[in-house]
Design a protein around this motif. Structure first.
Motif, PDB file in Angstrom:
ATOM      1  N   THR A 276      -6.319   4.555  -2.517  1.00 22.78           N
ATOM      2  CA  THR A 276      -5.004   4.061  -2.113  1.00 22.78           C
ATOM      3  C   THR A 276      -4.422   3.211  -3.227  1.00 22.78           C
ATOM      4  O   THR A 276      -5.036   2.223  -3.650  1.00 22.78           O
ATOM      5  CB  THR A 276      -5.111   3.196  -0.835  1.00 22.78           C
ATOM      6  OG1 THR A 276      -5.760   3.944   0.193  1.00 22.78           O
ATOM      7  CG2 THR A 276      -3.729   2.758  -0.371  1.00 22.78           C
TER       8      THR A 276
ATOM      9  N   ALA B 137       0.833  -1.205   0.000  1.00 24.36           N
ATOM     10  CA  ALA B 137       0.000   0.000   0.000  1.00 24.36           C
ATOM     11  C   ALA B 137       0.867   1.253   0.000  1.00 24.36           C
ATOM     12  O   ALA B 137       1.823   1.357   0.759  1.00 24.36           O
ATOM     13  CB  ALA B 137      -0.923  -0.004   1.205  1.00 24.36           C
ATOM     14  N   GLN B 138       0.501   2.199  -0.848  1.00 24.58           N
ATOM     15  CA  GLN B 138       1.131   3.510  -0.883  1.00 24.58           C
ATOM     16  C   GLN B 138       0.297   4.489  -0.042  1.00 24.58           C
ATOM     17  O   GLN B 138      -0.794   4.151   0.407  1.00 24.58           O
ATOM     18  CB  GLN B 138       1.255   3.987  -2.326  1.00 24.58           C
ATOM     19  CG  GLN B 138       1.979   3.015  -3.239  1.00 24.58           C
ATOM     20  CD  GLN B 138       3.384   2.705  -2.771  1.00 24.58           C
ATOM     21  OE1 GLN B 138       4.200   3.605  -2.640  1.00 24.58           O
ATOM     22  NE2 GLN B 138       3.663   1.431  -2.510  1.00 24.58           N
TER      23      GLN B 138
ATOM     24  N   THR C 138     -11.832   7.866  -0.222  1.00 26.62           N
ATOM     25  CA  THR C 138     -10.375   7.769  -0.233  1.00 26.62           C
ATOM     26  C   THR C 138      -9.928   6.917  -1.415  1.00 26.62           C
ATOM     27  O   THR C 138     -10.710   6.173  -2.011  1.00 26.62           O
ATOM     28  CB  THR C 138      -9.854   7.126   1.061  1.00 26.62           C
ATOM     29  OG1 THR C 138     -10.413   5.810   1.188  1.00 26.62           O
ATOM     30  CG2 THR C 138     -10.235   7.967   2.262  1.00 26.62           C
TER      31      THR C 138
ATOM     32  N   GLU D 278      -2.351   6.878   1.444  1.00 24.78           N
ATOM     33  CA  GLU D 278      -3.754   7.115   1.106  1.00 24.78           C
ATOM     34  C   GLU D 278      -3.972   8.568   0.693  1.00 24.78           C
ATOM     35  O   GLU D 278      -3.375   9.487   1.254  1.00 24.78           O
ATOM     36  CB  GLU D 278      -4.627   6.788   2.316  1.00 24.78           C
ATOM     37  CG  GLU D 278      -6.115   6.994   2.092  1.00 24.78           C
ATOM     38  CD  GLU D 278      -6.914   6.721   3.362  1.00 24.78           C
ATOM     39  OE1 GLU D 278      -7.282   5.544   3.594  1.00 24.78           O
ATOM     40  OE2 GLU D 278      -7.151   7.692   4.120  1.00 24.78           O
ATOM     41  N   GLU D 279      -4.828   8.764  -0.298  1.00 21.14           N
ATOM     42  CA  GLU D 279      -5.209  10.104  -0.736  1.00 21.14           C
ATOM     43  C   GLU D 279      -6.732  10.229  -0.669  1.00 21.14           C
ATOM     44  O   GLU D 279      -7.437   9.252  -0.416  1.00 21.14           O
ATOM     45  CB  GLU D 279      -4.699  10.373  -2.153  1.00 21.14           C
ATOM     46  CG  GLU D 279      -3.175  10.359  -2.250  1.00 21.14           C
ATOM     47  CD  GLU D 279      -2.662  10.558  -3.660  1.00 21.14           C
ATOM     48  OE1 GLU D 279      -1.734  11.361  -3.844  1.00 21.14           O
ATOM     49  OE2 GLU D 279      -3.170   9.891  -4.590  1.00 21.14           O
TER      50      GLU D 279
ATOM     51  N   TYR E  98      -2.224   0.307  -4.507  1.00 21.17           N
ATOM     52  CA  TYR E  98      -1.562  -0.917  -4.048  1.00 21.17           C
ATOM     53  C   TYR E  98      -0.678  -1.405  -5.177  1.00 21.17           C
ATOM     54  O   TYR E  98      -1.162  -1.691  -6.275  1.00 21.17           O
ATOM     55  CB  TYR E  98      -2.594  -1.987  -3.677  1.00 21.17           C
ATOM     56  CG  TYR E  98      -3.219  -1.780  -2.314  1.00 21.17           C
ATOM     57  CD1 TYR E  98      -2.768  -2.508  -1.220  1.00 21.17           C
ATOM     58  CD2 TYR E  98      -4.226  -0.856  -2.127  1.00 21.17           C
ATOM     59  CE1 TYR E  98      -3.337  -2.318   0.044  1.00 21.17           C
ATOM     60  CE2 TYR E  98      -4.802  -0.659  -0.872  1.00 21.17           C
ATOM     61  CZ  TYR E  98      -4.345  -1.399   0.203  1.00 21.17           C
ATOM     62  OH  TYR E  98      -4.885  -1.217   1.442  1.00 21.17           O
TER      63      TYR E  98
END
Length: 257
Positions: A252, A98-99, A250, A101-102, A254
């Motif tokens: 995210t 996971a990078q 949100t 979250e935006e 991956y």
């Protein structure tokens, strides 16, 4: 804004009915998954899925096998409302990382403040050629501290392609590039996507980012788009909220590979 209705429209327009984001890319639909296979240096990943608990793991494994067969890293772009609810954990169990979250933020152009101008001494330069792309890439590396090779190649391909579906702009203080951003526009869609807005650290807090958002929003309005959307970081979210953007969910990335 009716958040539920707009989010459903976004899912249909920009995910389920996604179009390739540049020359040489293709969008494929298989096993309740919509994915993009990018051109060389392009983005590869899963854009949309319609999964349930019984079939999610098999679908994930199928995408891993597919992109591994191509020898490509890819991204599963997970939104907060995607099903099943534990899809993120299932992706992690399958080897994805996971990078950060935006927040997906969307504004209707008729309600958006688009009159912001750059501060005195800063001018906006439209990007139309390789030299301009190099300026955007240089700003990107300074602002985010990440390699911009893929973005550099993809933006140049988009600008030199047959379709006029990208707008890029760089902010110059004298001859010094201090901020840059781009906008991707999908023909037939109602959303224009704002991407890559970044300002070098010494020039932050002076209204340049806000001016770049307003500039792109004016272009989108002139071209008939109804909405603009941003995957907003925690840093840009307050600025976007003041301009009239609203958070809908949100998102995210991956990454696997």
């Amino acid at each position: 804004m009716d958040h539920v209705a707009v989010l459903a429209l976004f899912d249909r327009d920009m995910r389920e009915d996604a179009r390739p984001d540049g020359p040489g890319a293709r969008v494929e639909r298989v096993d309740k998954v919509v994915r993009q296979v990018g051109a060389e240096h392009g983005w590869n990943g899963v854009i949309w899925s319609d999964l349930d608990g019984s079939g999610a793991d098999e679908a994930i494994a199928g995408q891993v096998r597919y992109f591994a067969g191509l020898g490509r890293e890819f991204e599963w772009k997970l939104y907060g409302h995607d099903k099943p609810e534990n899809l993120g954990q299932r992706l992690r169990d399958a080897g994805f990382v996971a990078q950060p979250e935006e927040t997906l933020m969307i504004a209707e152009l008729g309600d958006l403040a688009i009159d912001a101008q750059p501060p005195e001494g800063v001018r906006l330069l439209p990007v139309t050629d390789r030299a301009g792309v190099d300026l955007v890439a240089d700003v990107h590396e300074q602002a985010f501290g990440t390699d911009s090779t893929r973005m550099r190649h993809q933006l140049l391909a988009q600008l030199t392609g047959d379709e006029d579906n990208v707008v890029a702009v760089v902010a110059l203080a004298g001859d010094e590039p201090v901020s840059a951003a781009r906008m991707e526009m999908v023909p037939g869609a109602r959303f224009a996507g704002l991407w890559g807005g970044g300002t070098v650290e010494s020039w932050r807090g002076r209204g340049i980012y806000r001016a770049l958002v307003a500039h792109r929003a004016r272009v989108a309005a002139d071209r008939g788009y109804r909405y603009v959307q941003v995957d907003a970081s925690s840093q840009s979210r307050p600025v976007l909220a003041r301009l009239g953007f609203q958070p809908l969910t949100t998102t995210t990335p991956y990454v696997h590979g």
